[in-house]
Scaffold this motif. Sequence first.
Motif, PDB file in Angstrom:
ATOM      1  N   LEU A  13       0.885  -7.679   4.163  1.00  0.00           N
ATOM      2  CA  LEU A  13       1.500  -6.380   3.931  1.00  0.00           C
ATOM      3  C   LEU A  13       3.009  -6.534   3.938  1.00  0.00           C
ATOM      4  N   ARG A  65      -0.748  -1.289  10.007  1.00  0.00           N
ATOM      5  CA  ARG A  65       0.563  -0.734  10.336  1.00  0.00           C
ATOM      6  C   ARG A  65       0.383   0.635  10.975  1.00  0.00           C
ATOM      7  N   THR A  74       1.948   7.693   1.039  1.00  0.00           N
ATOM      8  CA  THR A  74       2.053   6.407   1.734  1.00  0.00           C
ATOM      9  C   THR A  74       2.234   5.316   0.689  1.00  0.00           C
ATOM     10  N   ARG A  75       3.295   4.531   0.842  1.00  0.00           N
ATOM     11  CA  ARG A  75       3.534   3.403  -0.070  1.00  0.00           C
ATOM     12  C   ARG A  75       3.419   2.102   0.716  1.00  0.00           C
ATOM     13  N   MET A  76       2.721   1.169   0.117  1.00  0.00           N
ATOM     14  CA  MET A  76       2.545  -0.132   0.758  1.00  0.00           C
ATOM     15  C   MET A  76       2.683  -1.231  -0.280  1.00  0.00           C
ATOM     16  N   GLU A  77       3.319  -2.318   0.120  1.00  0.00           N
ATOM     17  CA  GLU A  77       3.422  -3.486  -0.748  1.00  0.00           C
ATOM     18  C   GLU A  77       2.351  -4.492  -0.326  1.00  0.00           C
ATOM     19  N   VAL A  97       3.002  -2.586  -5.396  1.00  0.00           N
ATOM     20  CA  VAL A  97       3.230  -1.437  -4.528  1.00  0.00           C
ATOM     21  C   VAL A  97       2.179  -0.379  -4.856  1.00  0.00           C
ATOM     22  N   LEU A 139      -2.272   2.656   8.760  1.00  0.00           N
ATOM     23  CA  LEU A 139      -3.002   2.171   7.592  1.00  0.00           C
ATOM     24  C   LEU A 139      -3.513   0.768   7.874  1.00  0.00           C
ATOM     25  N   LYS A 199       6.576  -4.202   2.698  1.00  0.00           N
ATOM     26  CA  LYS A 199       7.195  -2.959   3.157  1.00  0.00           C
ATOM     27  C   LYS A 199       6.204  -1.803   3.059  1.00  0.00           C
ATOM     28  N   THR A 200       6.141  -0.980   4.102  1.00  0.00           N
ATOM     29  CA  THR A 200       5.325   0.230   4.089  1.00  0.00           C
ATOM     30  C   THR A 200       6.182   1.417   4.506  1.00  0.00           C
ATOM     31  N   GLU A 201       5.889   2.563   3.912  1.00  0.00           N
ATOM     32  CA  GLU A 201       6.653   3.761   4.263  1.00  0.00           C
ATOM     33  C   GLU A 201       5.819   5.002   3.994  1.00  0.00           C
ATOM     34  N   SER A 210       0.631   3.412  -4.034  1.00  0.00           N
ATOM     35  CA  SER A 210       0.968   4.731  -3.498  1.00  0.00           C
ATOM     36  C   SER A 210      -0.303   5.558  -3.342  1.00  0.00           C
TER      37      SER A 210
END
Length: 712
Positions: A461, A708, A475-478, A513, A525, A463-465, A515
Amino acid sequence: MIRFSRSGDMPKIRQTKCVFPFLFILFMMTISTLWAKEYREDKILSHNIEIELYLNEHKLMAVDHMRVQARNEERFSCLINGAFQVLSVGSSNKKLAFKTIRKGDGYFLEITIPSDLRQADSVVLDIAYEGHLFEKPASLELEDVGGVTGIIDEAGVYLSPACLWYPDTPGSLAAFTVTVTTPEGYEAVTLGALISRRSVDGKTYTTWEEKNVSEGCDLVAGRYTVTSVNHNGIDIYAYFFPEEQGLVETYVNATKRYLDMYQKLLGDYPYKKFAIVENFFQTGYGMPSFTLLGNSVVKMPFIVDTSLGHEILHNWWGNSVFVDESQGNWCEGLTTYMADYYYKELKDNASAEEYRNDICRKYTNYVTGKNDFPLKNFIGRRDQATRAIGYGKTAMVFHMLRRMVGDEVFYQSLRSLYRGHIWKKAGWKDIRRVFEDAGKRDLSWFFEQWINQADAPFLTLGKTEVEKVKDGWVTRMEVIQKDHAYQISLPVHLELAEGNYHTIVEVKGQSEVISIQTQSEPQSLAIDPHYEVFRRLHIEEIPTTIDFVLGDNETVVVYPTSGERSLQEAYKNLAESFVTKKGLVKPDTGITEAEITQKSLFILGGPTENKLTKRLMENLPEDFSFGEGTFVVNKVRYQEKGNAVLVSSRNARDKTKGVIFFAGLSADAIAKTGFKIPHYGKYSYLAFTDGKNIDKGVFAVTDSPLRRSFRK
C-alpha cells in the motif's frame, strides 16, 4: 505420470495418484528420451497378466498376454525389470525371437515380429518371465522414506509400475486384466472390477479387470479380511488386517459420502469399485479405483476426514482424466483444492481462510527466485518448494478462477473437462478452453500470467487518504506491485463509522490509485485481508512457524553439548536429519555471535543442555517456558518422560529471522517426535506425549502493511 500429495496434518506419507518416487521420474524421462531416439513408441492396447506370487522366496512368475499395435512393424520394444529373466516370447502358438538390452536398472525387451503377424491391426505377444523383488522398507512403523516400489514377502506384497513388474512402454495407456495366484489365506487386489475368486488346493486365484485404459497397474496382496458392500451400483471393499476390523465401518461409510459428493459435483464415478486397502508398511497411496494406507496411517483419526476423500477424488482427476505432462501437472493442485481446501470451506469461513493463508505462507517461506518455476513445468513434488508451487499455487489458481467466473461456470467447466477428456490426457490448454467456452470470455491473459510465468505478486500500500465530499467520503489508495505487475481482482474492505463496505477492484499496473466512495466515514481499510489472491506475504503477515524457520536455507541447527549422553546423541541425530544443502548443523559451543544475531536458529535441548536455550528463551511468548525437567506450553505444564515440546519465536535481533526451541524429557521422546516436526510446518508450537501430538497452534498476526487506520 506422477502424483504426490499430502493432506491435513498427516505425517509425510506420500499420497499419490501413481506412486513413483521423484528420482524415478527423472529415470523415466531419461529412458523416454533414449527410447524416442532408438525405438518406435508402439502403442500397447491391453495387458492380460497371469502372475503367481511365491512369498517366502520373494519371487514372481508371470505371463503377460500383451495386445499391441504392430502393423507392418518388424519389431516391438518395451521395458521390463532388469533383475527379471524373460523365459520366452510367443504369439499364436509360435515362438518369437527376442533380445534384452540393459538400460539403467531396466531392460529394453526387443521382439522380432514375423511377417505373417504384421498384417493384422494388432497382435498378442505372450511374454513369460520370472524374477525376485524385495525392497525392504527402512521401517515398518515410520514413513516410507526409501520409496519402496516392489516387495514380495510373507508380510505382504506391493508392486507398483515403477518397479517394472510387467512389460510396458513410456506413456502407454492400456486396459488391464490381472489374474493373481497367491497362497491360500492371502487376498490380492488391483485396479478394476473383481471378475472371479476361487481357492483350490491351497492356492487362491483372483481375477480383476479394467476395460478402460490406465497409465499403470499396481498390485497388492496381504492376509486380509475382506468386507464388501454395494453402494448405488459401486462395489466398495475394505481389505483390512484382522486387528483393524473395528475401522471398517467408518471407512466404508465415509467412502459412500465422498462418492456421493463428487458424483454430484463432477459426474458419475468412473470405476465399478473403490477399495480401501491396508498396507503392512506406512504408505498413503492412491491408485485407480483403490487406495493403499499403512497400518499406522489408517488409525489416524483425521485420515477419514481428509486424505481418504482426496484419494477418492483422484479417480476423477489423474486416474481417468490423465495429465498431459508436456503442459505441466495440474491434477494435484485441482485435487487439493476440491478436497483438502473444500473440506475446510464446508466447515467454516475461518478454516478456509487459514488454509489459503497457509498456502501463501508456505510459498513465501520456501520459494525463492532461485527455486521458483512456472506451473507449466511442474511434474511432481520432491521437496517443500515444489509442493508449495505444484500443489499450493495451483490450488489458489483454481480458487481465483472460481471467484472470477462464479460457482456455476466453475463446476460446469469441470464437468465438461471430465466428460470430454475421460480416458484421455488433458493439459492446461484444455482447461482454459472449457472455461472459456462455459464463461463465454477470453482467459488467455489469466492462464498466461498464472501458468506460464513464475513468481507471485507482492502487493504494498502506498499513499492513502480520505476526503470528505458533498455526498459522502472518498477513500484513495495507491496499490503497488513490486517487480512484475499482475492483473488481479483485488478484494478491498473498508470499515466505516456505520457498517462495513466490501468491493473488488481490478488492478494490473505496477502502481495504481483506486478511489472508492462511501456515504459513511471510513475508519480503516485493508486489501486482500482474507487471502483470496495468491501472493507473497509481508513478513508482518507471517507468524513464526516451523516452516518459517525450516524454509530459510541458511538456518543453523544447534545441538547441545551438555546433559545426559543419551539425550545429546538423540539431539545430534535429529539435527543431522534437518540439515539442508545450505543449512548448518553446529554444537552450541561452536555458534558465533554473528549467527545468533543474523540467522534463523533451530535450537535443540532445554536450558540445562543447550546454552542458547538458556540465553534466548527470554524471548519466548507469554505462557511458554523451558525449565529443568519441565516445560510450559500454552499454560500447560509437561514433566513426564514421554513429553516433548516445540515453541517458535522471532529472532530478537532480526525480525526477518526465526528461532525454534525443541526439547524432550527422554531420548525416546526425542526420537519418537523429532522426525514428525517438518510435517507440522504451519504450526507455531507443539506438545507431544509418547510421540502423539496433544496440542498445537499458530501464533496470531496482529499487524499487516496492507491495512491502514484512519482513526484519529
